[in-house]
Design an enzyme around this catalytic site. Structure first.
Site, PDB file in Angstrom:
ATOM      1  N   TRP A 102      -1.408 -10.882   5.871  1.00  0.00           N
ATOM      2  CA  TRP A 102      -0.774  -9.633   6.306  1.00  0.00           C
ATOM      3  C   TRP A 102       0.396  -9.899   7.225  1.00  0.00           C
ATOM      4  O   TRP A 102       1.424  -9.224   7.152  1.00  0.00           O
ATOM      5  CB  TRP A 102      -1.795  -8.677   6.917  1.00  0.00           C
ATOM      6  CG  TRP A 102      -2.664  -8.119   5.830  1.00  0.00           C
ATOM      7  CD1 TRP A 102      -3.994  -8.343   5.647  1.00  0.00           C
ATOM      8  CD2 TRP A 102      -2.245  -7.295   4.723  1.00  0.00           C
ATOM      9  NE1 TRP A 102      -4.430  -7.709   4.504  1.00  0.00           N
ATOM     10  CE2 TRP A 102      -3.383  -7.056   3.916  1.00  0.00           C
ATOM     11  CE3 TRP A 102      -1.033  -6.739   4.328  1.00  0.00           C
ATOM     12  CZ2 TRP A 102      -3.345  -6.287   2.745  1.00  0.00           C
ATOM     13  CZ3 TRP A 102      -0.990  -5.971   3.162  1.00  0.00           C
ATOM     14  CH2 TRP A 102      -2.127  -5.751   2.394  1.00  0.00           C
ATOM     15  N   ASP A 172       0.175  -4.819  14.327  1.00  0.00           N
ATOM     16  CA  ASP A 172      -0.463  -4.225  13.151  1.00  0.00           C
ATOM     17  C   ASP A 172      -1.964  -4.226  13.423  1.00  0.00           C
ATOM     18  O   ASP A 172      -2.609  -5.262  13.410  1.00  0.00           O
ATOM     19  CB  ASP A 172      -0.135  -5.065  11.907  1.00  0.00           C
ATOM     20  CG  ASP A 172      -0.859  -4.566  10.662  1.00  0.00           C
ATOM     21  OD1 ASP A 172      -1.644  -3.599  10.758  1.00  0.00           O
ATOM     22  OD2 ASP A 172      -0.635  -5.151   9.586  1.00  0.00           O
ATOM     23  N   LYS A 196      -9.365   2.061   6.949  1.00  0.00           N
ATOM     24  CA  LYS A 196     -10.485   1.176   7.291  1.00  0.00           C
ATOM     25  C   LYS A 196     -11.358   1.824   8.369  1.00  0.00           C
ATOM     26  O   LYS A 196     -12.515   2.113   8.145  1.00  0.00           O
ATOM     27  CB  LYS A 196      -9.983  -0.194   7.742  1.00  0.00           C
ATOM     28  CG  LYS A 196      -9.279  -0.936   6.590  1.00  0.00           C
ATOM     29  CD  LYS A 196      -7.999  -1.494   7.044  1.00  0.00           C
ATOM     30  CE  LYS A 196      -7.084  -2.051   5.992  1.00  0.00           C
ATOM     31  NZ  LYS A 196      -7.539  -2.422   4.705  1.00  0.00           N
TER      32      LYS A 196
END
Ligand SMILES: Cc1ncc(COP(=O)(O)O)c(C=O)c1O
Length: 360
Positions: A102, A172, A196
């Site tokens: 990511w 993030d 999530k």
């Protein structure tokens, strides 16, 4: 129909109580005779829902008053671009810490706007560690320092907030936001996709310090311009109203659980017992350095990789689903976000023990 324990990395399991409440409110929201998803986003009913969700998020995370909270579209991937578009503020460089796939995606997108400087990377170790802080090279001329708090694929998580040497710290937090208390005041900007720990897919939360807002690059599309979104209450265009409402229900559920300190205690218990099971066995393994293991995403492998399909099939029969590792790394991954009850982790642990006795 019996519900399964869903270990998906995202979109992920939602609290059952939230789904039940959404079901109960689906056809007739608070005696309006219609569903919340059928209402104008500018009507007083939906605006109240949106305002309540912001207030609850501010309360849960103790967000200081000098931060804007935005509810945007385009996912965390959209933010990979929106961050440099808004935060370069006349600079040409930004620092990135590379701890996994990511981080690499964020770096790749930043290249469209600036030259990302890799302050530190754990690529050589196969992303199994967090680079030692003493080795980070933070360029004082960079616009900000970006890191990924939890690498959803690799299963690596920062256990504390890194020092950004005076640069605005950008994070993030897609896969661990709201999983533990947080000192928001240490950050310039936090962003997270909802799918999530906050709700279904389709909405992205941005928490940004006010002084960083208002200097977007010329040519920044309006929907990615933090100032324009902040000035319009995140309603520059039609927001995903139903998803926003569901996010609000998740925040209310989180408050009922006792807030972030309580959910953290549960998350620690869940992760510790799962890692303890893996570590105590010669049959299962996890490659991540113990002090940077994720509490949210627990990757593991079998000693005999030939049995992976059998493991997944038997797990499914036992009501444990979506345990496949990410396609780029293989193996297994148990995502145990806030909504995964402790009983789900206990059931997985029991299953792993039985599987080892049977096949090990
Ligand atoms: C840490 C992290 N960042 C970014 C993303 C991308 O999010 P989205 O699909 O919302 O763009 C994900 C998705 O799984 C993620 O786990």
């Amino acid at each position: 129909m019996a519900r399964v324990y869903n270990f998906s990395a995202g979109p992920s399991a939602l609290p059952e109580a939230v789904l039940q409440r959404a079901r109960d409110e689906l056809l007739d929201w608070r005696s309006t005779g219609m569903s919340i998803m059928e209402m104008s986003h500018r009507g007083k009913d939906f605006v109240a829902v949106a305002e309540k969700s912001e207030a609850d998020l501010r309360e849960l995370l103790a967000i200081p008053a000098n931060y804007k909270v935005l509810f945007l579209q385009g996912g965390a991937t959209g933010q990979f671009a929106a961050v440099p578009m808004n935060l370069l503020r006349g600079k040409t460089k930004a620092c990135y810490v590379n701890t996994g796939l990511w981080s690499e995606k964020a770096i790749g997108e930043a290249k469209l706007f600036c030259s990302p400087d890799i302050a530190a990377s754990s690529k050589e170790s196969g992303f199994t560690i967090i680079p030692s802080r003493s080795d980070w090279r933070i360029d004082p001329d960079a616009a900000y320092l970006h890191y990924t708090a939890n690498e959803t694929i690799g299963g690596v998580e920062f256990q504390d907030i890194p020092d950004s040497a005076g640069l605005p710290l950008v994070c993030d937090m897609s896969s661990n936001i709201l999983s533990r208390p947080l000192d928001v005041g240490r950050f310039g900007l936090i962003y997270a996709g909802a799918q999530k720990n906050m709700g279904p897919a389709g909405i992205t939360v941005v928490i940004v310090r006010e002084d960083l807002v208002g200097q977007a690059l010329p040519g920044t599309p309006s929907i990615f311009d933090y100032k324009k979104q902040a000035d319009n209450g995140s309603m520059l265009n039609t927001p995903p109203t139903y998803v926003w409402y569901l996010l609000g229900l998740v925040l209310e559920w989180l408050k009922e659980q006792g807030g972030l300190a309580a959910i953290e205690a549960r998350n620690i218990r869940k992760a510790e017992k799962l890692y303890a099971t893996i570590d105590a066995s010669r049959y299962y393994s996890n490659p991540i350095e113990p002090d940077c293991r994720s509490r949210m995403n627990v990757p593991f492998r079998l000693a005999n990789a030939d049995l992976e399909k059998v493991f997944l099939a038997e797990a499914r029969t036992a009501g444990l689903v979506n345990l496949e590792g990410h396609r780029s790394v293989g193996g297994f991954r148990a995502s145990i976000y806030n909504a995964m009850p402790e009983e789900g982790v206990d059931a997985l642990i029991e299953f792993m023990g039985e599987f080892e006795r049977k096949h090990g």
